[in-house]
Design a protein around this motif. Structure first.
Motif, PDB file in Angstrom:
ATOM      1  N   GLY A   1       0.821  -1.202   0.000  1.00  0.00           N
ATOM      2  CA  GLY A   1       0.000   0.000   0.000  1.00  0.00           C
ATOM      3  C   GLY A   1       0.855   1.251   0.000  1.00  0.00           C
ATOM      4  O   GLY A   1       2.049   1.207   0.312  1.00  0.00           O
ATOM      5  N   ALA A   2       0.230   2.346  -0.385  1.00  0.00           N
ATOM      6  CA  ALA A   2       0.929   3.636  -0.387  1.00  0.00           C
ATOM      7  C   ALA A   2      -0.091   4.738  -0.153  1.00  0.00           C
ATOM      8  O   ALA A   2      -1.266   4.605  -0.503  1.00  0.00           O
ATOM      9  CB  ALA A   2       1.664   3.856  -1.706  1.00  0.00           C
ATOM     10  N   GLY A   3       0.362   5.795   0.448  1.00  0.00           N
ATOM     11  CA  GLY A   3      -0.509   6.925   0.728  1.00  0.00           C
ATOM     12  C   GLY A   3       0.298   8.208   0.765  1.00  0.00           C
ATOM     13  O   GLY A   3       1.455   8.257   0.342  1.00  0.00           O
ATOM     14  N   THR A   4      -0.316   9.231   1.290  1.00  0.00           N
ATOM     15  CA  THR A   4       0.286  10.557   1.355  1.00  0.00           C
ATOM     16  C   THR A   4       0.425  10.981   2.807  1.00  0.00           C
ATOM     17  O   THR A   4      -0.389  10.614   3.655  1.00  0.00           O
ATOM     18  CB  THR A   4      -0.583  11.566   0.594  1.00  0.00           C
ATOM     19  N   GLY A   5       1.459  11.745   3.097  1.00  0.00           N
ATOM     20  CA  GLY A   5       1.632  12.364   4.396  1.00  0.00           C
ATOM     21  C   GLY A   5       2.140  13.770   4.208  1.00  0.00           C
ATOM     22  O   GLY A   5       2.635  14.126   3.142  1.00  0.00           O
ATOM     23  N   PHE A   6       2.011  14.598   5.245  1.00  0.00           N
ATOM     24  CA  PHE A   6       2.546  15.963   5.128  1.00  0.00           C
ATOM     25  C   PHE A   6       3.189  16.369   6.445  1.00  0.00           C
ATOM     26  O   PHE A   6       2.755  15.964   7.522  1.00  0.00           O
ATOM     27  CB  PHE A   6       1.472  16.967   4.685  1.00  0.00           C
ATOM     28  N   PHE A   7       4.259  17.150   6.306  1.00  0.00           N
ATOM     29  CA  PHE A   7       5.070  17.527   7.459  1.00  0.00           C
ATOM     30  C   PHE A   7       4.356  18.574   8.305  1.00  0.00           C
ATOM     31  O   PHE A   7       3.864  19.585   7.800  1.00  0.00           O
ATOM     32  CB  PHE A   7       6.424  18.075   7.004  1.00  0.00           C
ATOM     33  N   VAL A   8       4.339  18.299   9.619  1.00  0.00           N
ATOM     34  CA  VAL A   8       3.664  19.198  10.559  1.00  0.00           C
ATOM     35  C   VAL A   8       4.654  19.890  11.498  1.00  0.00           C
ATOM     36  O   VAL A   8       4.244  20.654  12.367  1.00  0.00           O
ATOM     37  CB  VAL A   8       2.605  18.435  11.375  1.00  0.00           C
ATOM     38  N   ASP A   9       5.944  19.601  11.329  1.00  0.00           N
ATOM     39  CA  ASP A   9       6.973  20.335  12.057  1.00  0.00           C
ATOM     40  C   ASP A   9       8.268  20.260  11.267  1.00  0.00           C
ATOM     41  O   ASP A   9       8.345  19.587  10.234  1.00  0.00           O
ATOM     42  CB  ASP A   9       7.160  19.810  13.495  1.00  0.00           C
TER      43      ASP A   9
ATOM     44  N   ALA B   1       3.795  25.114  -3.383  1.00  0.00           N
ATOM     45  CA  ALA B   1       3.772  25.100  -1.923  1.00  0.00           C
ATOM     46  C   ALA B   1       3.734  23.677  -1.379  1.00  0.00           C
ATOM     47  O   ALA B   1       4.473  23.335  -0.449  1.00  0.00           O
ATOM     48  CB  ALA B   1       2.573  25.896  -1.413  1.00  0.00           C
ATOM     49  N   THR B   2       2.872  22.836  -1.949  1.00  0.00           N
ATOM     50  CA  THR B   2       2.733  21.481  -1.418  1.00  0.00           C
ATOM     51  C   THR B   2       3.956  20.618  -1.675  1.00  0.00           C
ATOM     52  O   THR B   2       4.224  19.683  -0.911  1.00  0.00           O
ATOM     53  CB  THR B   2       1.488  20.791  -2.009  1.00  0.00           C
ATOM     54  N   GLN B   3       4.710  20.906  -2.720  1.00  0.00           N
ATOM     55  CA  GLN B   3       5.928  20.138  -2.978  1.00  0.00           C
ATOM     56  C   GLN B   3       6.905  20.236  -1.816  1.00  0.00           C
ATOM     57  O   GLN B   3       7.717  19.336  -1.596  1.00  0.00           O
ATOM     58  CB  GLN B   3       6.603  20.620  -4.262  1.00  0.00           C
ATOM     59  N   GLY B   4       6.820  21.333  -1.055  1.00  0.00           N
ATOM     60  CA  GLY B   4       7.750  21.520   0.044  1.00  0.00           C
ATOM     61  C   GLY B   4       7.423  20.706   1.276  1.00  0.00           C
ATOM     62  O   GLY B   4       8.307  20.477   2.112  1.00  0.00           O
ATOM     63  N   TYR B   5       6.165  20.250   1.416  1.00  0.00           N
ATOM     64  CA  TYR B   5       5.825  19.559   2.666  1.00  0.00           C
ATOM     65  C   TYR B   5       5.097  18.225   2.474  1.00  0.00           C
ATOM     66  O   TYR B   5       4.698  17.590   3.440  1.00  0.00           O
ATOM     67  CB  TYR B   5       5.005  20.463   3.596  1.00  0.00           C
ATOM     68  N   LEU B   6       4.933  17.787   1.244  1.00  0.00           N
ATOM     69  CA  LEU B   6       4.291  16.489   1.008  1.00  0.00           C
ATOM     70  C   LEU B   6       5.318  15.381   0.877  1.00  0.00           C
ATOM     71  O   LEU B   6       6.464  15.604   0.470  1.00  0.00           O
ATOM     72  CB  LEU B   6       3.458  16.527  -0.269  1.00  0.00           C
ATOM     73  N   ALA B   7       4.911  14.175   1.200  1.00  0.00           N
ATOM     74  CA  ALA B   7       5.751  12.993   1.016  1.00  0.00           C
ATOM     75  C   ALA B   7       4.860  11.800   0.713  1.00  0.00           C
ATOM     76  O   ALA B   7       3.691  11.761   1.131  1.00  0.00           O
ATOM     77  CB  ALA B   7       6.595  12.706   2.262  1.00  0.00           C
TER      78      ALA B   7
END
Length: 298
Positions: free
Chosen positions: A91-99, A286-292
């Motif tokens: 499986g795979a999904g998305t996450g985003f940095f919160v700090d 903008a999202t490229q900077g904090y998405l993974a």
């Protein structure tokens, strides 16, 4: 210093199997042998004193080559990364940095049942990650990484009314080969729904596998929720006879921010609504900077 050829001979002698006792099939007439390197799962024909493994017969060498060929074929069809030998991508999904410490927020179901987690970003190689906390009742999870993101996501206040138009950012599709985020525009069916409501936030958007754990953004680029599901259109039709398309669900900030606070994370919150005539931000940049992208292996 010990001569190089002596070191090579010694290496072969202390290998798993000595050359003595090999059948005539293992040692060819020209003195070369089939040498099996288990670390690389590779068989090569070489001189006995250069063998960095163990000598095998021609029949065993053929079986090893066939096994390796089948493994490579399976890897290509099952999306097994060359960097995660012996693991299968489930499986795979998305996450985003919160700090700034590299903590990712995602869904609990994205990381459920994983024996290994990896995180991929455009500017860095795929790296292992560690599960920090998860709450299945909220479908939220935190992942610790060694990555240092160029930016972290900004949240809208939990009490702020929902916008009519939204954007979903993420990596839809498990087999995607690009790490450029995909933006999906949509709307909130009931305009004015307040984010403080402790219930799922309905989305009129084409939510796809891989979007799970990604942020839902308002027109100013602030996070207003976390994607966690798409409505099962087939089941809805079977139960109601109604055709429902492109309907998803998100976890509102009232829940997500509470989960972060419980884990000692102080996310960036912007309570200043932009003027109506303010230019629209570049959400893709903008999202490229904090998405993974988060990969789950078994």
């Amino acid at each position: 210093m010990r001569p190089l050829h002596a070191m090579l001979v010694l290496s072969c002698l202390i290998g798993p199997l000595p050359l003595a006792g090999l059948s005539s099939q293992a040692v060819a007439g020209n003195g070369l042998i089939q040498c099996y390197d288990p670390a690389r799962e590779l068989v090569t024909r070489t001189r006995p004193d250069l063998c960095q493994g163990r000598a095998v017969s021609e029949a065993e060498a053929q079986r090893i080559r066939e096994r390796r060929r089948d493994y490579v074929k399976e890897s290509l069809t099952a999306n097994v990364s060359p960097g995660v030998i012996g693991k299968r991508l489930i499986g795979a999904g998305t996450g985003f940095f919160v700090d700034r410490r590299g903590t990712l927020l995602t869904n609990a179901h994205v990381v459920k049942g994983c024996s290994l987690l990896t995180v991929s970003r455009p500017e860095a190689s795929t790296q292992p990650a560690q599960l920090r906390d998860l709450d299945f009742s909220l479908d939220l999870a935190l992942i610790d990484t060694e990555l240092q993101p160029p930016r972290m996501a900004t949240f809208a206040p939990a009490h702020q009314p929902m916008p009519d138009e939204i954007t979903i950012a993420g990596y839809p599709g498990r087999s995607s080969t690009t790490l450029t985020p995909t933006l999906t525009t949509g709307a909130i069916p009931q305009g004015g729904t307040r984010a403080s409501a402790a219930r799922p936030l309905p989305l009129k958007a084409n939510v796809q596998p891989g979007n799970s754990g990604g942020p839902v953004l308002d027109p100013a680029g602030r996070v207003i929720g976390v994607v966690f599901a798409a409505v099962d259109t087939k089941r809805v039709y079977q139960q109601t006879g109604q055709i429902v398309r492109h309907v998803g669900l998100a976890i509102p900030n009232a829940i997500a921010l509470g989960f972060l606070k419980r884990n000692g994370i102080q996310p960036r919150i912007d309570d200043a609504s932009p003027p109506a005539d303010a230019p629209a931000p570049d959400l893709l940049e903008a999202t490229q900077g904090y998405l993974a992208r988060i990969e789950c292996w078994l």
